[in-house]
Motif scaffolding. Structure first.
Motif: not given
Length: 631
Positions: A154-156, A161-162
């Motif tokens: 997250e953030g890259q 997310a899945d």
């Protein structure tokens, strides 16, 4: 008095016995451990015919029999795999929807595997779908360990997310700790630099292999010692490979202390003896389940030493395990129903009888030469693309790096053809139709001549042209002759400024787009549309050749249709090469300078200048000596 003496003697004896019962420190005992391993299985659930037509190799049912035999000798043996468990046969077509390969490995009792570059051929979406299918099946599946090749967090850029949920639901980890027979093992996965280069569309974040391995070894060993009070055997499942006795895994072992064993995949290497470096044993058992690797080590609680090493052949002399054979047949039927039926073929359908021995995959790229096998493939692409598009194809190209198997002597089946041409990015090798200028066609030919010694997989094979090159000439100017050649043998000059229709596999098309980088800026091949506008490699998917129903033309299907159209027997023109590519070596000055380009003249100019400078220096020295002599 005698009684007192007797009691004193008895007490002394009892004391002596008691002292003897006190444990005395001794050298630690060594346990013999068994590690069974494979790598680069590439969806080869079924046996494959040897190219000579004699005998077979591989097949999961036979492999299972050999595994059972070894586990009967040592019930505590562990079974691991070094990655590229998918992509290479018709079973791969169910990879995103059924996770056949992982479910088969679960049924066979694998303790762990790792990702190879071909697990990303169906891109992130395919990998995610495959992991979900594996979990949803409810079947046992092996743990997957991979430490330095993970999705963006997250953030890259590219965070999904899945996909991370699919990883976590499956249980993909950097390492696992396994106990077997009172011995603890740390199993961790490493993804190599070349493997990363071979998966340009994976979307993964690649971390330095040695730095990651060092961190994992320290962390995992400390965890095992603190939690279980035992030092573990550390095994790295590496998809990096060896080459000429060294390579990436050799460098990994040199750089990282504390790895006991590296299962080395990716390069399809057969190591008849382990490579020993920095206390690490590196082992490889060849591709496609040809052998089961059996490594036996002695473990003294701290380090391992080699006890025995075997590569047990998996061939037609081995009986099939009935349960695994039944599973394979079930999956085979599913592939016929869900995939092959769309093309009107069955798994074992015979296309043609072949009386000729063709190159093996390793022979294709070993030296610079024309190949009857690759002539068939490039001719098939040209033939099928012309039938599908109704347009004349000027050149069809394939490369050594995309040939995954040969065609056997005897009956050639649909399955054989798919095995030979199964490589694809997000697809099963779709053919694209693009345009190249005549100059770019020449540069592609020069790429074949000049780059192959540096990158064997870059050797090209073409239909529609004939050319020759002298291996003794200057690099990037080795080609001394090139012409278009029609099916009737008519030769036509290549016009540098004209656009020509060219057919190649998607993978090959992307490779052409990177020629400039590969040749250090000295050559370039720019894919174009019919109006001459450059095409970005990311947009090549828009140039896939499709039939009137919108069905993409697959590489394997083009070959299958071409062979099927020959009738019962392989076309006799493939009994030998036809001279479309002539490779020779000559230091004859005329041949060295024939059709020389600017690069050769530039180098010659530099050489002449250097010779002139040397001559001038020598002249100055001689003049000075002469002056001194006359003084």
């Amino acid at each position: 008095m005698m009684c007192k003496r007797f009691l004193a003697l008895l007490m002394a004896l009892l004391t002596l016995v008691g002292l003897c019962a006190i444990p005395v420190a001794s050298a630690p005992s060594e346990e013999e451990l068994t590690i069974l391993f494979t790598h680069d299985l590439h969806s080869h659930l079924l046996p494959s015919a040897n190219e000579t037509g004699e005998g077979e190799y591989g097949g999961y049912a036979r492999l299972m029999t050999v595994i059972r035999e070894q586990k009967a000798k040592d019930p505590n043996a562990i079974l691991v795999d070094g990655g590229d468990f998918a992509m290479g046969s018709l079973f791969q077509t169910a990879y995103p929807t059924s996770a056949i390969e992982l479910r088969m490995m679960g049924a066979m009792g694998y303790d762990a595997t790792t990702f190879g570059n071909h697990e990303f051929d169906y891109l992130q979406s395919g990998l995610k779908s495959m992991l979900k299918a594996a979990v949803a099946s409810g079947d046992p599946v092996p743990p997957i360990v991979c430490g330095n090749y993970l999705p963006p967090v997250e953030g890259q850029e590219g965070y999904d997310a899945d996909l991370w949920k699919a990883y976590n639901d499956y249980g993909v980890k950097e390492y696992i700790i396994l106990e077997r027979g009172g011995v603890y093992y740390v199993l961790f996965g490493i993804f190599g630099t070349d493997a990363d280069d071979c998966a340009p569309n994976s979307g993964m974040v690649f971390e330095d292999p040695a730095a990651t391995a060092k961190e994992i070894v320290e962390t995992a060993v400390a965890e095992c010692e603190q939690t279980y009070g035992e030092h573990p055997v550390v095994i790295c499942l590496s998809h990096s490979g060896t080459s000429g006795g060294k390579g990436e895994d050799y460098a990994l072992a040199e750089a990282v202390d504390g790895i006991d064993v590296i299962i080395s995949g990716h390069t399809h290497t057969t190591l008849r003896e382990p490579i020993s470096v920095n206390g690490t044993l590196i082992v490889s058992a060849a591709e496609y389940g040809r052998n089961l690797g059996v490594l036996k080590v002695k473990f003294d609680g701290n380090a391992v030493t080699l006890a025995d090493y075997q590569l047990i052949p998996v061939n037609e002399t081995v009986e099939e395990d009935p349960a695994i054979a039944a599973l394979v047949e079930n999956y085979k039927t599913a592939v016929e129903t869900d995939y092959l039926s769309k093309y009107g073929y069955t798994f074992d359908q015979i296309l043609v009888r072949n009386p000729y021995v063709f190159d093996t995959v390793k022979q294709v790229s070993a030296t610079q030469h024309e190949s009857t096998l690759c002539n068939i493939f490039s001719d098939a692409y040209k033939w099928a693309a012309e039938r599908t598009t109704g347009k004349k194809v000027d050149v069809a190209i394939t490369a050594a790096g995309v040939i995954r198997g040969s065609l056997p002597v005897g009956n050639v089946t649909v399955s054989d053809v798919f095995n030979a041409a199964s490589l694809g990015v997000g697809t099963e090798g779709e053919l694209i139709g693009i345009y190249l200028t005549g100059k770019d066609v020449r540069n592609a030919i020069e790429l074949d001549a000049s780059v192959q010694p540096l990158m064997k997989t870059a050797q090209l094979f073409m239909s529609g042209v004939e050319y020759s090159f002298n291996t003794k000439r200057m690099i990037f100017n080795k080609v001394d002759y090139a012409m278009f050649r029609g099916e009737d043998g008519t030769l036509t000059a290549i016009d540098d400024d004209k656009l020509y229709f060219v057919v190649a596999g998607m993978y090959m098309g992307q490779m052409l787009g990177s020629v400039e980088e590969t040749s250090m800026g000295l050559l370039s091949v720019t894919p174009r549309d019919e109006n001459g506008n450059p095409i970005d490699t990311a947009d090549l998917v828009n140039y896939v050749i499709k039939d009137e129903n919108g069905t993409p033309l697959k590489e394997w299907y083009a070959i299958a249709e071409y062979l099927d159209a020959m009738g019962e027997e392989m076309d006799a023109r493939y009994a030998e090469t036809d001279g479309r590519k002539v490779v020779y070596a000559s230091l004859n000055p005329v041949k060295l300078l024939r059709n020389a380009n600017v690069f050769t003249y530039l180098v010659l100019g530099v050489i002449l200048v250097l010779l002139a400078v040397i001559a001038l220096v020598v002249r100055v020295i001689l003049v000075r000596r002469k002056r001194k002599a006359t003084v």
